[in-house]
Design an enzyme around this catalytic site. Sequence first.
Site, short mmCIF file in Angstrom:
data_model
loop_
_atom_site.label_atom_id
_atom_site.label_comp_id
_atom_site.label_asym_id
_atom_site.label_seq_id
_atom_site.Cartn_x
_atom_site.Cartn_y
_atom_site.Cartn_z
N ILE A 32 -9.37 10.40 -0.41
CA ILE A 32 -9.49 9.94 0.96
C ILE A 32 -8.69 10.89 1.84
O ILE A 32 -7.56 11.26 1.49
CB ILE A 32 -8.91 8.50 1.11
CG1 ILE A 32 -9.39 7.57 -0.02
CG2 ILE A 32 -9.22 7.93 2.49
CD1 ILE A 32 -10.87 7.32 -0.09
N SER A 74 2.25 5.69 -12.49
CA SER A 74 2.64 4.61 -11.57
C SER A 74 1.41 3.81 -11.15
O SER A 74 1.46 2.58 -11.03
CB SER A 74 3.37 5.18 -10.34
OG SER A 74 2.48 5.83 -9.44
N LYS A 75 0.29 4.49 -10.94
CA LYS A 75 -0.92 3.80 -10.48
C LYS A 75 -1.58 3.02 -11.62
O LYS A 75 -2.15 1.95 -11.38
CB LYS A 75 -1.89 4.81 -9.86
CG LYS A 75 -1.34 5.48 -8.59
CD LYS A 75 -0.98 4.47 -7.52
CE LYS A 75 -0.63 5.11 -6.20
NZ LYS A 75 -0.34 4.13 -5.14
N TYR A 88 2.72 10.17 -10.98
CA TYR A 88 1.89 9.46 -9.99
C TYR A 88 0.82 8.63 -10.71
O TYR A 88 0.65 7.44 -10.45
CB TYR A 88 1.24 10.46 -9.04
CG TYR A 88 0.33 9.84 -8.01
CD1 TYR A 88 0.86 9.18 -6.91
CD2 TYR A 88 -1.06 9.89 -8.14
CE1 TYR A 88 0.02 8.59 -5.95
CE2 TYR A 88 -1.89 9.32 -7.20
CZ TYR A 88 -1.34 8.68 -6.10
OH TYR A 88 -2.17 8.09 -5.16
N ALA A 89 0.09 9.27 -11.62
CA ALA A 89 -0.99 8.58 -12.32
C ALA A 89 -0.45 7.41 -13.13
O ALA A 89 -1.05 6.32 -13.16
CB ALA A 89 -1.73 9.57 -13.21
N ASN A 97 0.80 -1.22 0.00
CA ASN A 97 0.00 0.00 0.00
C ASN A 97 0.84 1.27 0.00
O ASN A 97 0.37 2.32 -0.44
CB ASN A 97 -0.91 -0.04 1.25
CG ASN A 97 -1.43 1.32 1.62
OD1 ASN A 97 -2.34 1.85 0.99
ND2 ASN A 97 -0.82 1.93 2.65
N1 LIG Z 1 -5.39 9.57 0.08
C1 LIG Z 1 -5.92 9.44 -1.13
O1 LIG Z 1 -6.81 10.22 -1.55
C2 LIG Z 1 -5.43 8.34 -2.04
C3 LIG Z 1 -6.12 8.13 -3.24
C4 LIG Z 1 -5.71 7.12 -4.08
C5 LIG Z 1 -4.63 6.33 -3.74
N2 LIG Z 1 -3.95 6.56 -2.58
C6 LIG Z 1 -2.82 5.69 -2.28
O2 LIG Z 1 -3.03 5.12 -1.01
C7 LIG Z 1 -1.77 4.69 -0.50
C8 LIG Z 1 -1.66 5.10 0.95
O3 LIG Z 1 -1.58 6.51 0.99
P1 LIG Z 1 -2.36 7.39 2.09
O4 LIG Z 1 -3.34 8.21 1.36
O5 LIG Z 1 -2.79 6.54 3.21
O6 LIG Z 1 -1.19 8.39 2.50
P2 LIG Z 1 -0.36 8.59 3.85
O7 LIG Z 1 0.70 9.55 3.47
O8 LIG Z 1 -1.27 8.91 4.98
O9 LIG Z 1 0.28 7.16 4.12
C9 LIG Z 1 1.30 6.64 3.30
C10 LIG Z 1 2.29 5.91 4.20
O10 LIG Z 1 3.23 5.28 3.34
C11 LIG Z 1 4.52 5.48 3.90
N3 LIG Z 1 5.53 5.40 2.84
C12 LIG Z 1 5.73 6.24 1.80
N4 LIG Z 1 6.77 5.83 1.08
C13 LIG Z 1 7.27 4.73 1.68
C14 LIG Z 1 8.33 3.86 1.40
N5 LIG Z 1 9.16 4.06 0.37
N6 LIG Z 1 8.54 2.81 2.24
C15 LIG Z 1 7.73 2.59 3.30
N7 LIG Z 1 6.69 3.38 3.60
C16 LIG Z 1 6.48 4.44 2.80
C17 LIG Z 1 4.46 6.86 4.53
O11 LIG Z 1 5.49 7.03 5.49
C18 LIG Z 1 3.07 6.85 5.12
O12 LIG Z 1 3.06 6.34 6.44
C19 LIG Z 1 -0.71 5.26 -1.42
O13 LIG Z 1 -0.26 4.27 -2.30
C20 LIG Z 1 -1.48 6.34 -2.17
O14 LIG Z 1 -0.91 6.60 -3.43
C21 LIG Z 1 -4.33 7.54 -1.72
#
Ligand SMILES: NC(=O)c1ccc[n+]([C@@H]2O[C@H](COP(=O)([O-])OP(=O)(O)OC[C@H]3O[C@@H](n4cnc5c(N)ncnc54)[C@H](O)[C@@H]3O)[C@@H](O)[C@H]2O)c1
Length: 265
Positions: free
Chosen positions: A189, A159-160, A156-157, A90
Amino acid sequence: MGRLQGKRAVVTGAASGIGRASAVLFAKEGAKVVCVDRVAEALEGTLAAIRQAGGTAVAQAADAGDEAAVKAYVERCVAEFGGIDVVYANAGVSGGGTPLLEQTVAYWNEILRINLIGPFLAIRHAAPLMVKQGGGSIVMTASVAGLRANAGMSAYASSKAGVISLAQTAANALYGTGVRVNAVCPGLIETGMTKPIFDGARARGSEGKIGQLNPMRRAGRPEEIAAMALFLASDDASYVNGQAYAVDGGLSSTHPFAGGALKLS
Ligand SMILES: NC(=O)c1ccc[n+]([C@@H]2O[C@H](COP(=O)([O-])OP(=O)(O)OC[C@H]3O[C@@H](n4cnc5c(N)ncnc54)[C@H](O)[C@@H]3O)[C@@H](O)[C@H]2O)c1
């Protein structure tokens, strides 16, 4: 019986947001969880929440895009809990709002390394053990940004979108093994990643506009993504494979009309 009773799981990015909510939910549902993030101290809150709920978890500091660190978190799960049944890859970074023509190769490399190669490495190192065990579930966080434009910058997009393809291609590469690979595509989110968006909207008094382009008319909560990750991780999803599910309030189902253009009344 919890929905992950007896399962051994890893959740990356477990210190914050979606990963934290998922690690807590997985543990509440009976999984023993290796919680992974960049630094172990950042995982203290997650571990405390799990222990308070009567669950079992350990913290593992790892860069989720680094091969040696991924190998180490897989080995930690086996050493602590005797095997590995679930990986939720994640962890991710947004790369901020750098415009396309200012994005460098180094910037692209770092985003792809963490967001796309990280999940590949999770598969590369966990799947062989799962194959030996006769099955397992790998879940990855993609995004609605990987479905179409305007939910993140290009690196970013891309990568996803790659994570969505990885769910499809890895599920098929693991043909006949019992290892399932799926992805979740969250909409907007409220987490650490999106804090500036929410803080900015609150400061402007435009918080009510957040989420107006989806039919639920609101942003999502980390727990609502964790619920889908739990389903995909669990045996409830035993015939679900190679898919990428949007959990976005309906955002990706719509054309961009604000205010429900065709609502009934
Ligand atoms: N928040 C949104 O709206 C949203 C939408 C779509 C996708 N996402 C995806 O959800 C996932 C979680 O993100 P989130 O929104 O909870 O953000 P967040 O920043 O709250 O949590 C992400 C966590 O990942 C950790 N992290 C980042 N790079 C890392 C690495 N190289 N090694 C280990 N840990 C690492 C960070 O320290 C953090 O604790 C991500 O992949 C993000 O792209 C988030």
